[in-house]
Design a protein around this motif. Sequence first.
Motif, PDB file in Angstrom:
ATOM      1  N   VAL A 110      54.888 -46.805  24.081  1.00 28.08           N
ATOM      2  CA  VAL A 110      56.292 -46.734  24.480  1.00 28.08           C
ATOM      3  C   VAL A 110      56.578 -45.312  24.949  1.00 28.08           C
ATOM      4  CG1 VAL A 110      58.664 -46.863  23.612  1.00 28.08           C
ATOM      5  CG2 VAL A 110      56.977 -48.559  22.891  1.00 28.08           C
ATOM      6  N   TRP A 111      55.955 -44.368  24.272  1.00 29.25           N
ATOM      7  CA  TRP A 111      56.097 -42.965  24.630  1.00 29.25           C
ATOM      8  C   TRP A 111      54.713 -42.437  24.970  1.00 29.25           C
ATOM      9  CZ3 TRP A 111      57.736 -38.543  20.774  1.00 29.25           C
ATOM     10  CH2 TRP A 111      57.826 -37.346  21.464  1.00 29.25           C
ATOM     11  N   GLU A 112      54.498 -42.153  26.223  1.00 29.83           N
ATOM     12  CA  GLU A 112      53.232 -41.571  26.643  1.00 29.83           C
ATOM     13  C   GLU A 112      53.459 -40.078  26.817  1.00 29.83           C
ATOM     14  OE1 GLU A 112      50.788 -43.554  29.383  1.00 29.83           O
ATOM     15  OE2 GLU A 112      51.502 -45.539  28.785  1.00 29.83           O
ATOM     16  N   VAL A 113      52.934 -39.313  25.887  1.00 30.91           N
ATOM     17  CA  VAL A 113      53.134 -37.869  25.892  1.00 30.91           C
ATOM     18  C   VAL A 113      52.319 -37.261  27.032  1.00 30.91           C
ATOM     19  CG1 VAL A 113      52.960 -35.753  24.542  1.00 30.91           C
ATOM     20  CG2 VAL A 113      53.471 -37.920  23.403  1.00 30.91           C
ATOM     21  N   SER A 114      53.034 -36.644  27.946  1.00 30.81           N
ATOM     22  CA  SER A 114      52.383 -36.058  29.120  1.00 30.81           C
ATOM     23  C   SER A 114      52.008 -34.602  28.849  1.00 30.81           C
ATOM     24  CB  SER A 114      53.332 -36.116  30.323  1.00 30.81           C
ATOM     25  OG  SER A 114      54.442 -35.260  30.111  1.00 30.81           O
ATOM     26  N   ASP A 115      51.203 -34.054  29.743  1.00 30.20           N
ATOM     27  CA  ASP A 115      50.879 -32.630  29.644  1.00 30.20           C
ATOM     28  C   ASP A 115      52.155 -31.797  29.757  1.00 30.20           C
ATOM     29  OD1 ASP A 115      48.206 -33.186  29.358  1.00 30.20           O
ATOM     30  OD2 ASP A 115      47.730 -32.873  31.474  1.00 30.20           O
ATOM     31  N   GLN A 116      53.101 -32.275  30.562  1.00 27.40           N
ATOM     32  CA  GLN A 116      54.366 -31.565  30.706  1.00 27.40           C
ATOM     33  C   GLN A 116      55.147 -31.591  29.382  1.00 27.40           C
ATOM     34  OE1 GLN A 116      56.995 -33.008  33.761  1.00 27.40           O
ATOM     35  NE2 GLN A 116      58.463 -31.360  33.434  1.00 27.40           N
ATOM     36  N   ASP A 117      55.155 -32.742  28.683  1.00 24.15           N
ATOM     37  CA  ASP A 117      55.795 -32.822  27.368  1.00 24.15           C
ATOM     38  C   ASP A 117      55.182 -31.800  26.407  1.00 24.15           C
ATOM     39  OD1 ASP A 117      57.553 -34.909  28.000  1.00 24.15           O
ATOM     40  OD2 ASP A 117      56.176 -36.460  27.270  1.00 24.15           O
ATOM     41  N   ARG A 118      53.859 -31.734  26.425  1.00 22.67           N
ATOM     42  CA  ARG A 118      53.172 -30.788  25.533  1.00 22.67           C
ATOM     43  C   ARG A 118      53.545 -29.342  25.872  1.00 22.67           C
ATOM     44  NH1 ARG A 118      49.491 -34.855  26.319  1.00 22.67           N
ATOM     45  NH2 ARG A 118      48.710 -35.829  24.421  1.00 22.67           N
ATOM     46  N   ALA A 119      53.579 -29.042  27.162  1.00 25.02           N
ATOM     47  CA  ALA A 119      53.926 -27.681  27.591  1.00 25.02           C
ATOM     48  C   ALA A 119      55.372 -27.342  27.222  1.00 25.02           C
ATOM     49  CB  ALA A 119      53.713 -27.537  29.096  1.00 25.02           C
ATOM     50  N   VAL A 120      56.287 -28.288  27.437  1.00 27.77           N
ATOM     51  CA  VAL A 120      57.693 -28.056  27.103  1.00 27.77           C
ATOM     52  C   VAL A 120      57.846 -27.880  25.591  1.00 27.77           C
ATOM     53  CG1 VAL A 120      59.974 -29.153  27.040  1.00 27.77           C
ATOM     54  CG2 VAL A 120      58.640 -29.182  29.138  1.00 27.77           C
ATOM     55  N   ALA A 121      57.159 -28.689  24.801  1.00 24.39           N
ATOM     56  CA  ALA A 121      57.231 -28.575  23.343  1.00 24.39           C
ATOM     57  C   ALA A 121      56.680 -27.228  22.879  1.00 24.39           C
ATOM     58  CB  ALA A 121      56.479 -29.721  22.680  1.00 24.39           C
ATOM     59  N   ALA A 122      55.573 -26.796  23.464  1.00 22.74           N
ATOM     60  CA  ALA A 122      54.987 -25.505  23.092  1.00 22.74           C
ATOM     61  C   ALA A 122      55.929 -24.359  23.449  1.00 22.74           C
ATOM     62  CB  ALA A 122      53.635 -25.316  23.776  1.00 22.74           C
ATOM     63  N   LYS A 123      56.548 -24.437  24.632  1.00 17.96           N
ATOM     64  CA  LYS A 123      57.498 -23.397  25.043  1.00 17.96           C
ATOM     65  C   LYS A 123      58.719 -23.396  24.136  1.00 17.96           C
ATOM     66  CE  LYS A 123      60.161 -21.544  28.935  1.00 17.96           C
ATOM     67  NZ  LYS A 123      60.846 -20.677  28.030  1.00 17.96           N
ATOM     68  N   ALA A 124      59.243 -24.582  23.811  1.00 13.25           N
ATOM     69  CA  ALA A 124      60.402 -24.664  22.921  1.00 13.25           C
ATOM     70  C   ALA A 124      60.066 -24.072  21.552  1.00 13.25           C
ATOM     71  CB  ALA A 124      60.865 -26.111  22.783  1.00 13.25           C
TER      72      ALA A 124
ATOM     73  N   ARG B 184      62.377 -38.496  25.697  1.00 13.31           N
ATOM     74  CA  ARG B 184      61.936 -38.794  24.330  1.00 13.31           C
ATOM     75  C   ARG B 184      61.656 -37.526  23.530  1.00 13.31           C
ATOM     76  NH1 ARG B 184      61.470 -44.036  23.213  1.00 13.31           N
ATOM     77  NH2 ARG B 184      61.175 -45.431  24.962  1.00 13.31           N
ATOM     78  N   LEU B 185      61.217 -36.477  24.205  1.00 13.22           N
ATOM     79  CA  LEU B 185      60.969 -35.228  23.506  1.00 13.22           C
ATOM     80  C   LEU B 185      62.276 -34.666  22.948  1.00 13.22           C
ATOM     81  CD1 LEU B 185      58.918 -33.146  22.623  1.00 13.22           C
ATOM     82  CD2 LEU B 185      59.203 -32.022  24.841  1.00 13.22           C
ATOM     83  N   ALA B 186      63.356 -34.776  23.703  1.00 10.10           N
ATOM     84  CA  ALA B 186      64.667 -34.332  23.211  1.00 10.10           C
ATOM     85  C   ALA B 186      65.093 -35.174  22.015  1.00 10.10           C
ATOM     86  CB  ALA B 186      65.696 -34.418  24.329  1.00 10.10           C
TER      87      ALA B 186
END
Length: 84
Positions: free
Chosen positions: A20-34, A73-75
């Motif tokens: 349902v939630w496919e964590v993308s490389d962009q999600d990972r990068a945004v999470a790491a930056k946050a 979904r990350l939010a």
Amino acid sequence: MRTTIETLAEEAEQQIRDRVWEVSDQDRAVAAKAAADLRTAVGPPDGQELLAVIDRLRHLREALAALAHVHGRLAWFLGAPAPP
């Protein structure tokens, strides 16, 4: 708070397993930056207790600004533990 976070983590893991939630490389990068921005804005936990209230509020404002670029979904995942 710990129970809320554990429940949220289990739900996120289930969403990832169910695709349902496919964590993308962009999600990972945004999470790491946050996470890095939050660490910078807030500092060590024991340091917050020593600050004046106005400085703690400034750090809170900076921490919230660090999350402004998070969406989807990350939010949901990062914002869900916050009290209503």
